[in-house]
Structure formats: structure tokens, C-alpha cells
Write a protein that holds these residues in place. Structure first.
Motif, PDB file in Angstrom:
ATOM      1  N   SER A  99      -5.252  55.826 -85.515  1.00 53.32           N
ATOM      2  CA  SER A  99      -5.626  54.725 -84.608  1.00 53.32           C
ATOM      3  C   SER A  99      -4.424  54.199 -83.822  1.00 53.32           C
ATOM      4  O   SER A  99      -4.575  53.728 -82.699  1.00 53.32           O
ATOM      5  CB  SER A  99      -6.287  53.592 -85.382  1.00 53.32           C
ATOM      6  N   GLU A 100      -3.221  54.310 -84.420  1.00 54.84           N
ATOM      7  CA  GLU A 100      -2.035  53.872 -83.657  1.00 54.84           C
ATOM      8  C   GLU A 100      -1.763  54.814 -82.484  1.00 54.84           C
ATOM      9  O   GLU A 100      -1.289  54.379 -81.435  1.00 54.84           O
ATOM     10  CB  GLU A 100      -0.819  53.777 -84.600  1.00 54.84           C
ATOM     11  N   ARG A 101      -2.070  56.089 -82.649  1.00 48.57           N
ATOM     12  CA  ARG A 101      -1.938  57.042 -81.527  1.00 48.57           C
ATOM     13  C   ARG A 101      -2.981  56.720 -80.453  1.00 48.57           C
ATOM     14  O   ARG A 101      -2.721  56.798 -79.263  1.00 48.57           O
ATOM     15  CB  ARG A 101      -2.151  58.491 -81.999  1.00 48.57           C
ATOM     16  N   ARG A 102      -4.171  56.383 -80.896  1.00 52.79           N
ATOM     17  CA  ARG A 102      -5.229  56.062 -79.928  1.00 52.79           C
ATOM     18  C   ARG A 102      -4.887  54.778 -79.185  1.00 52.79           C
ATOM     19  O   ARG A 102      -5.069  54.674 -77.973  1.00 52.79           O
ATOM     20  CB  ARG A 102      -6.581  55.878 -80.656  1.00 52.79           C
ATOM     21  N   LEU A 103      -4.353  53.804 -79.924  1.00 51.82           N
ATOM     22  CA  LEU A 103      -4.114  52.479 -79.356  1.00 51.82           C
ATOM     23  C   LEU A 103      -2.868  52.409 -78.478  1.00 51.82           C
ATOM     24  O   LEU A 103      -2.899  51.843 -77.390  1.00 51.82           O
ATOM     25  CB  LEU A 103      -3.987  51.484 -80.527  1.00 51.82           C
ATOM     26  N   CYS A 129      -8.368  61.417 -88.045  1.00 49.14           N
ATOM     27  CA  CYS A 129      -8.579  59.994 -88.308  1.00 49.14           C
ATOM     28  C   CYS A 129      -9.595  59.369 -87.357  1.00 49.14           C
ATOM     29  O   CYS A 129      -9.549  59.598 -86.144  1.00 49.14           O
ATOM     30  CB  CYS A 129      -7.273  59.219 -88.142  1.00 49.14           C
ATOM     31  N   ILE A 130     -10.463  58.577 -87.924  1.00 51.81           N
ATOM     32  CA  ILE A 130     -11.448  57.836 -87.138  1.00 51.81           C
ATOM     33  C   ILE A 130     -11.556  56.426 -87.706  1.00 51.81           C
ATOM     34  O   ILE A 130     -11.125  56.182 -88.838  1.00 51.81           O
ATOM     35  CB  ILE A 130     -12.840  58.514 -87.210  1.00 51.81           C
ATOM     36  N   GLY A 131     -12.120  55.523 -86.932  1.00 52.43           N
ATOM     37  CA  GLY A 131     -12.309  54.170 -87.464  1.00 52.43           C
ATOM     38  C   GLY A 131     -12.688  53.196 -86.375  1.00 52.43           C
ATOM     39  O   GLY A 131     -12.317  53.389 -85.216  1.00 52.43           O
ATOM     40  N   GLU A 132     -13.409  52.176 -86.773  1.00 53.78           N
ATOM     41  CA  GLU A 132     -13.857  51.167 -85.812  1.00 53.78           C
ATOM     42  C   GLU A 132     -12.889  49.986 -85.784  1.00 53.78           C
ATOM     43  O   GLU A 132     -12.214  49.713 -86.769  1.00 53.78           O
ATOM     44  CB  GLU A 132     -15.284  50.705 -86.148  1.00 53.78           C
ATOM     45  N   SER A 133     -12.875  49.266 -84.660  1.00 48.82           N
ATOM     46  CA  SER A 133     -12.049  48.063 -84.568  1.00 48.82           C
ATOM     47  C   SER A 133     -12.829  46.879 -85.149  1.00 48.82           C
ATOM     48  O   SER A 133     -14.028  46.987 -85.430  1.00 48.82           O
ATOM     49  CB  SER A 133     -11.708  47.782 -83.107  1.00 48.82           C
ATOM     50  N   ILE A 167     -11.289  64.515 -93.152  1.00 48.43           N
ATOM     51  CA  ILE A 167     -11.523  63.333 -92.313  1.00 48.43           C
ATOM     52  C   ILE A 167     -10.889  62.129 -93.009  1.00 48.43           C
ATOM     53  O   ILE A 167     -10.948  62.014 -94.238  1.00 48.43           O
ATOM     54  CB  ILE A 167     -13.036  63.095 -92.112  1.00 48.43           C
ATOM     55  N   ALA A 168     -10.260  61.251 -92.232  1.00 43.97           N
ATOM     56  CA  ALA A 168      -9.772  59.990 -92.804  1.00 43.97           C
ATOM     57  C   ALA A 168     -10.469  58.852 -92.077  1.00 43.97           C
ATOM     58  O   ALA A 168     -10.296  58.683 -90.870  1.00 43.97           O
ATOM     59  CB  ALA A 168      -8.261  59.876 -92.652  1.00 43.97           C
ATOM     60  N   TYR A 169     -11.280  58.116 -92.829  1.00 47.24           N
ATOM     61  CA  TYR A 169     -11.926  56.930 -92.262  1.00 47.24           C
ATOM     62  C   TYR A 169     -10.999  55.735 -92.474  1.00 47.24           C
ATOM     63  O   TYR A 169     -10.706  55.368 -93.615  1.00 47.24           O
ATOM     64  CB  TYR A 169     -13.282  56.682 -92.928  1.00 47.24           C
ATOM     65  N   GLU A 170     -10.533  55.177 -91.356  1.00 47.88           N
ATOM     66  CA  GLU A 170      -9.617  54.043 -91.446  1.00 47.88           C
ATOM     67  C   GLU A 170     -10.086  52.945 -90.504  1.00 47.88           C
ATOM     68  O   GLU A 170      -9.824  52.995 -89.305  1.00 47.88           O
ATOM     69  CB  GLU A 170      -8.209  54.466 -91.033  1.00 47.88           C
ATOM     70  N   PRO A 171     -10.795  51.948 -91.054  1.00 53.16           N
ATOM     71  CA  PRO A 171     -11.201  50.838 -90.196  1.00 53.16           C
ATOM     72  C   PRO A 171      -9.952  50.158 -89.624  1.00 53.16           C
ATOM     73  O   PRO A 171      -9.048  49.793 -90.391  1.00 53.16           O
ATOM     74  CB  PRO A 171     -11.970  49.903 -91.140  1.00 53.16           C
ATOM     75  N   VAL A 172      -9.871  50.057 -88.316  1.00 52.64           N
ATOM     76  CA  VAL A 172      -8.641  49.579 -87.680  1.00 52.64           C
ATOM     77  C   VAL A 172      -8.272  48.179 -88.176  1.00 52.64           C
ATOM     78  O   VAL A 172      -7.095  47.862 -88.352  1.00 52.64           O
ATOM     79  CB  VAL A 172      -8.788  49.624 -86.138  1.00 52.64           C
ATOM     80  N   TRP A 173      -9.277  47.369 -88.471  1.00 55.29           N
ATOM     81  CA  TRP A 173      -9.037  45.996 -88.922  1.00 55.29           C
ATOM     82  C   TRP A 173      -8.440  45.939 -90.330  1.00 55.29           C
ATOM     83  O   TRP A 173      -7.974  44.887 -90.762  1.00 55.29           O
ATOM     84  CB  TRP A 173     -10.334  45.177 -88.870  1.00 55.29           C
ATOM     85  N   ALA A 174      -8.412  47.063 -91.023  1.00 56.37           N
ATOM     86  CA  ALA A 174      -7.872  47.072 -92.391  1.00 56.37           C
ATOM     87  C   ALA A 174      -6.495  47.726 -92.463  1.00 56.37           C
ATOM     88  O   ALA A 174      -5.897  47.793 -93.524  1.00 56.37           O
ATOM     89  CB  ALA A 174      -8.833  47.796 -93.321  1.00 56.37           C
ATOM     90  N   ILE A 175      -5.980  48.225 -91.326  1.00 57.44           N
ATOM     91  CA  ILE A 175      -4.697  48.930 -91.361  1.00 57.44           C
ATOM     92  C   ILE A 175      -3.530  47.957 -91.250  1.00 57.44           C
ATOM     93  O   ILE A 175      -3.416  47.239 -90.256  1.00 57.44           O
ATOM     94  CB  ILE A 175      -4.613  49.995 -90.243  1.00 57.44           C
TER      95      ILE A 175
END
Ligand code: PGA
Length: 254
Positions: A99-103, A129-133, A167-175
Motif C-alpha cells: 500500500s505504501e507503493r500504491r500511495l 498486497c491488497i487492502g482497503e483504506s 496474497i497479503a491482505y493489509e487493511p491500510v488503516w491498520a498499517i
């Protein structure tokens, strides 16, 4: 049920110089030698530390991962790094689409799709990696966001090509926030993802694919997360930097 050995993966992000990474990896290798063999361990140091760390862990069972790669084979791409370079440095895995690469670095589902393709062709194991904000979750879009990330990220692949994919599920709000998805929140999403893989790519892959959870995983919450039926491991940032703490994570059964 497929053969889904748990995987505990440490993503060191932009922390630790080469010598610091070597020192951390040495301690992790010692701790790993007394840990349950069925639990896989992976560490992802920064690029400049990869080859150094590879040497330190060469006789251990720790897997080495990069944190990113570029999809082209070689050429005039200043500042980028290729799959061959990662292989030559000793990597077996590569984290893609964090998500840091995406952001911060403009990665999109499309560029991530190309990177996964390149990794698979090179026989590097992608950790996708995938995950919702937080905003996605609050507006009830968690599943539609994940749907899009999975469908676009994995577009054009057969289930055979994706046999090694993690797959790594990483909710962005939890990172890095200290907020963890509860074990039930995480399990709900992991089950959703497994069913989505079933629908898109079939039952065999759905049963064998490993889905890691990431976002503020710590020694005090790992056990309950790992006890959930569809959580096959953890991708850990902050708590992977200190080797003793990381050791507690891959020794969560002890
Ligand atoms: P965190 O990071 O464990 O520090 O929340 C997880 C990740 O970004 O992989």
C-alpha cells in the motif's frame, strides 16, 4: 484443504543499513534454527542489504524477499531493479503492490499486474498486497475495492501460473497505526478472498493459496489471528525490525 504452511514474513521497509540488516538477520537465523520447521520465515530487507543478508542466511531456512521490482528485463530505467538482479542477490520472493507503493509511488493495479507477471516468469514468488483504506471501509466499499484489486492485479493469469502466488491482505488503516483488524474482521475478509479466488480461478488454487494478514501484527495478537481458518500467515512491518520480537512471531506456537 491445500498444503498451506504458515508463513511469517518481515518487511523491513526503508529501515536498516546493510550492516544493520546483517546483524538483525544473524540473530533471526539463530532463533529460526530452534523454531518449528513447518512455519516458514521470510525477511525483506532493503535492496542494498539483500546480497549481504543472503550470505548470512544461506545455511538457514529463512527465505529472502525484495520489497519491489520493475517489470522490464533490463535497459534505460534509472533507479529501477530487475527480477534477474533480485535472483542474483539471492531472493526467492518479492513483495508487490504494498500500500505504501500504491500511495507514495503511484503504483496502480495495472503496474502491479505487470510486476506479478515479471516475477512469475522469473520464478520469484510474488507476495501480492491488497487492502482497503479507512475511508473505503467506512463507506462500505471494502469488498468492492478488494475485488477490483484482485481482479485487475491477477488479470490474464491461469490458475497454474499463480500456483506459487501469496496474497497479503493489509487493511491500510491498520498499517503502522497500532490498530489491528480484529481476528473476526480479518477472517471475514480472508474467507471472502478465498471465495473470490475460487470464483475467478477455481477450487484447487483457492484451497492451496496462502493469504497472509498484515497490519500491526504483534506478539500479543499473532496467536489469535493465526488460529483463524483462512489466515495462513502474517506480513509484519514494525514488529519485524527487532529480531527478538520477530522471533516471538515465528514462534507463536511455543
Ligand atoms: P506494520 O506494517 O506491521 O508496521 O503495521 C505492516 C506492513 O506494512 O506490511
Amino acid at each position: 484443504m491445500g498444503n498451506r504452511n504458515p508463513l511469517i514474513a518481515g518487511n523491513w521497509k526503508m529501515n536498516k543499513t546493510g550492516p544493520e540488516s546483517v546483524a538483525t538477520a544473524k540473530t533471526i537465523a539463530t532463533l529460526a534454527s530452534n523454531s518449528p520447521a513447518e512455519i516458514e520465515i521470510m525477511i525483506a530487507p532493503t535492496f542494498t542489504a539483500l546480497a549481504l543478508v543472503a550470505e548470512v542466511i544461506s545455511s538457514s531456512r529463512i527465505f529472502l524477499s525484495a520489497q519491489n521490482l520493475y517489470w522490464e528485463e533490463k535497459g534505460a530505467y534509472t533507479g529501477e531493479i530487475s527480477a534477474d538482479m533480485l535472483l542474483a542477490a539471492g531472493c526467492s520472493h518479492v513483495i508487490i503492490g504494498h500500500s505504501e507503493r500504491r500511495l507514495y509511488f503511484g503504483e496502480t493495479d495495472n503496474t502491479i499486474n505487470k510486476k506479478i507477471k515479471t516475477a512469475i516468469n522469473a520464478k520469484l514468488i510474488p507476495v501480492f498486497c491488497i487492502g482497503e483504506s479507512e475511508e473505503d471501509r467506512e463507506s462500505g466499499k471494502t469488498f468492492s475495492v478488494l475485488d477490483k484489486q484482485v481482479k485487475k492485479g491477477l488479470e490474464g493469469f491461469s490458475s497454474t501460473a499463480l500456483a506459487t502466488l501469496i496474497i497479503a491482505y493489509e487493511p491500510v488503516w491498520a498499517i503502522g497505526t497500532g490498530k489491528t483488524a480484529s481476528k473476526d474482521q480479518a477472517q471475514e475478509v480472508h474467507l471472502y478472498l478465498r471465495n473470490l479466488i475460487d470464483k475467478l480461478l477455481g477450487n484447487t488454487l483457492a484451497n492451496s493459496i496462502r493469504i497472509l494478514y498484515g497490519g500491526s501484527v504483534k506478539p500479543d495478537n499473532i496467536k489469535e489471528l493465526m488460529a483463524m481458518p483462512d489466515i495462513d500467515g502474517a506480513l509484519v512491518g514494525g514488529a519485524s525490525l527487532d529480531p527478538e520480537t520477530f522471533g516471538k512471531l515465528f514462534n507463536y506456537l511455543k
